[in-house]
Every structure is written in structure tokens, then in C-alpha cells.
Write an enzyme that holds these catalytic residues in place. Sequence first.
Site, PDB file in Angstrom:
ATOM      1  N   GLY A  99       0.870  -1.183   0.000  1.00 35.87           N
ATOM      2  CA  GLY A  99       0.000   0.000   0.000  1.00 35.87           C
ATOM      3  C   GLY A  99       0.893   1.214   0.000  1.00 35.87           C
ATOM      4  N   GLU A 100       0.686   2.046   0.977  1.00 30.14           N
ATOM      5  CA  GLU A 100       1.498   3.266   1.071  1.00 30.14           C
ATOM      6  C   GLU A 100       1.924   3.412   2.530  1.00 30.14           C
ATOM      7  OE1 GLU A 100       2.378   4.995  -1.675  1.00 30.14           O
ATOM      8  OE2 GLU A 100       3.670   6.068  -0.278  1.00 30.14           O
ATOM      9  N   SER A 101       3.215   3.314   2.763  1.00 31.10           N
ATOM     10  CA  SER A 101       3.697   3.277   4.146  1.00 31.10           C
ATOM     11  C   SER A 101       3.368   4.559   4.912  1.00 31.10           C
ATOM     12  CB  SER A 101       5.188   2.977   4.190  1.00 31.10           C
ATOM     13  OG  SER A 101       5.902   3.874   3.372  1.00 31.10           O
TER      14      SER A 101
ATOM     15  N   CYS B 231       6.150  -5.202   0.759  1.00 28.00           N
ATOM     16  CA  CYS B 231       6.277  -3.894   0.129  1.00 28.00           C
ATOM     17  C   CYS B 231       6.143  -2.753   1.160  1.00 28.00           C
ATOM     18  CB  CYS B 231       5.309  -3.779  -1.038  1.00 28.00           C
ATOM     19  SG  CYS B 231       5.923  -2.654  -2.281  1.00 28.00           S
TER      20      CYS B 231
ATOM     21  N   ARG C 246      12.864   3.622  -0.334  1.00 25.51           N
ATOM     22  CA  ARG C 246      11.515   3.637  -0.926  1.00 25.51           C
ATOM     23  C   ARG C 246      11.586   3.977  -2.421  1.00 25.51           C
ATOM     24  NH1 ARG C 246       7.896   7.724   1.746  1.00 25.51           N
ATOM     25  NH2 ARG C 246       6.269   6.630   0.608  1.00 25.51           N
TER      26      ARG C 246
ATOM     27  N   ILE D 179       5.766  -3.259  -7.278  1.00 24.52           N
ATOM     28  CA  ILE D 179       4.909  -2.098  -7.536  1.00 24.52           C
ATOM     29  C   ILE D 179       5.439  -0.912  -6.741  1.00 24.52           C
ATOM     30  CG2 ILE D 179       2.557  -1.190  -7.449  1.00 24.52           C
ATOM     31  CD1 ILE D 179       1.567  -4.111  -7.476  1.00 24.52           C
ATOM     32  N   ARG D 180       6.043   0.026  -7.440  1.00 27.94           N
ATOM     33  CA  ARG D 180       6.702   1.157  -6.760  1.00 27.94           C
ATOM     34  C   ARG D 180       7.407   0.640  -5.496  1.00 27.94           C
ATOM     35  NH1 ARG D 180       5.433   6.284  -4.964  1.00 27.94           N
ATOM     36  NH2 ARG D 180       3.488   5.595  -4.085  1.00 27.94           N
TER      37      ARG D 180
ATOM     38  N   HIS E  30       5.062  -8.338  -4.148  1.00 29.04           N
ATOM     39  CA  HIS E  30       3.700  -8.725  -3.747  1.00 29.04           C
ATOM     40  C   HIS E  30       3.443 -10.197  -4.069  1.00 29.04           C
ATOM     41  CE1 HIS E  30       1.649  -4.744  -3.024  1.00 29.04           C
ATOM     42  NE2 HIS E  30       2.784  -4.351  -3.588  1.00 29.04           N
TER      43      HIS E  30
ATOM     44  N   GLU F  87       1.083 -12.052  -3.249  1.00 30.71           N
ATOM     45  CA  GLU F  87      -0.351 -12.344  -3.453  1.00 30.71           C
ATOM     46  C   GLU F  87      -0.767 -12.127  -4.909  1.00 30.71           C
ATOM     47  OE1 GLU F  87       0.834  -9.609  -2.224  1.00 30.71           O
ATOM     48  OE2 GLU F  87      -0.444  -7.895  -2.708  1.00 30.71           O
TER      49      GLU F  87
HETATM   50  N1  GLN Z   1       5.842   2.999  -2.591  1.00 30.63           N
HETATM   51  C1  GLN Z   1       5.131   2.541  -1.435  1.00 30.63           C
HETATM   52  C2  GLN Z   1       5.729   3.154  -0.157  1.00 30.63           C
HETATM   53  O1  GLN Z   1       6.702   3.801  -0.210  1.00 30.63           O
HETATM   54  C3  GLN Z   1       5.133   1.027  -1.366  1.00 30.63           C
HETATM   55  C4  GLN Z   1       4.439   0.451  -2.563  1.00 30.63           C
HETATM   56  C5  GLN Z   1       3.759  -0.874  -2.324  1.00 30.63           C
HETATM   57  O2  GLN Z   1       3.460  -1.265  -1.201  1.00 30.63           O
HETATM   58  N2  GLN Z   1       3.469  -1.542  -3.405  1.00 30.63           N
HETATM   59  O3  GLN Z   1       5.218   2.978   0.882  1.00 30.63           O
END
Ligand code: GLN
Length: 157
Positions: free
Chosen positions: A9-11, A40, A67, A95-96, A131, A133
Site C-alpha cells: 500500500g502506502e507506508s 512492500c 523507498r 509495484i513502486r 507482492h 499475493e
Molecule cells: N511505494 C510505497 C511506499 O513507499 C510502497 C508500494 C507498495 O506497497 N506496493 O510505501
Amino acid sequence: MSGLVIPGGESTAFLKLLSRADMFEAIKRFCAVKPVFGTCAGCILLAKNVLPARQESLAVLDIDVQRNAYGRQTDSRVAVGEYVGSEIPLEMVLIRAPMIVRTGPDVEILARYLGAPTLVRQRNILAATFHPELSTDRRIHRFFYTMACQGIQRSAS
Ligand code: GLN
């Protein structure tokens, strides 16, 4: 059997939510006694140090992560890397994704992509920069399931 998966997700959003819900310390305590798997953004949350800009973290896994190390959202990719000890390569959906740029002496490297660790374990803490999953390969799921079934192994002393 019990364990916790901290997903991708997004930390930064996770940190805000954990603080708002007053759950940060409770999760940190859980990490001390139970199997936890961070993927991630979850990996970023578990890491001791976050780069390039310092960011709060649970700091229960002795790694440094950078990151967004593979670039922007459009640089996200389905990579194929090495699953240590297996002749069958491992698909890794990045993913990013962050990159693990340092591992401490107690951290075991379980998978790699382009030389960088992508799956690591320190005792009861497992972390992936990808990921699992999103791939059909179930080896990582099975690995954590086994950890969760075993709980924390205490030495006999
Ligand atoms: N770029 C996100 C972060 O810095 C992590 C991306 C992800 O969980 N797929 O938190």
C-alpha cells in the site's frame, strides 16, 4: 496459530492510520512475540531505517530500505529472480517497490532480484519487497504459513 500480514500500500498512509487508531505500539509489541510478514509498504514499516528521507517505522527488522527505488509507478514490473536454495526462479511483482540496501548480521536473505535482497527473514519477522499475493506461485505463502504454525521457536536454555 497466529500471525500478522502487513500488506502493500502506502507506508506513509499506514503510519497515519496506525497513529490515528493508536495501534503503533500494539503492533510493535505483537512483532516481538508473533510471526509477522510485511510485503512492500509492510516491509518498509518493519525496517529499522527508511531512506532516502527518514520515516518512522516499527524498526523490528535490521534492514535499511530505500523507498520507490525502482522508479515511478510506470516502472513497476513483473520480475523474475532467485529463490535462494531453489532451482525454480521466483516471480516477483514489484509495484513502486522499495529496495533493501542493507541487511544486518541476523538477517537471512531468501530471495534476490538484480543482486538486491527481495525476501528476508529475521527470526519471526519475514519481509518481501514484492507482492506474493499477485503471483500464482504459492511458495512464499507456504513459507509464512509454516512460520505462523510454528510460532516463535525458543531455545532450550
Ligand atoms: N511505494 C510505497 C511506499 O513507499 C510502497 C508500494 C507498495 O506497497 N506496493 O510505501
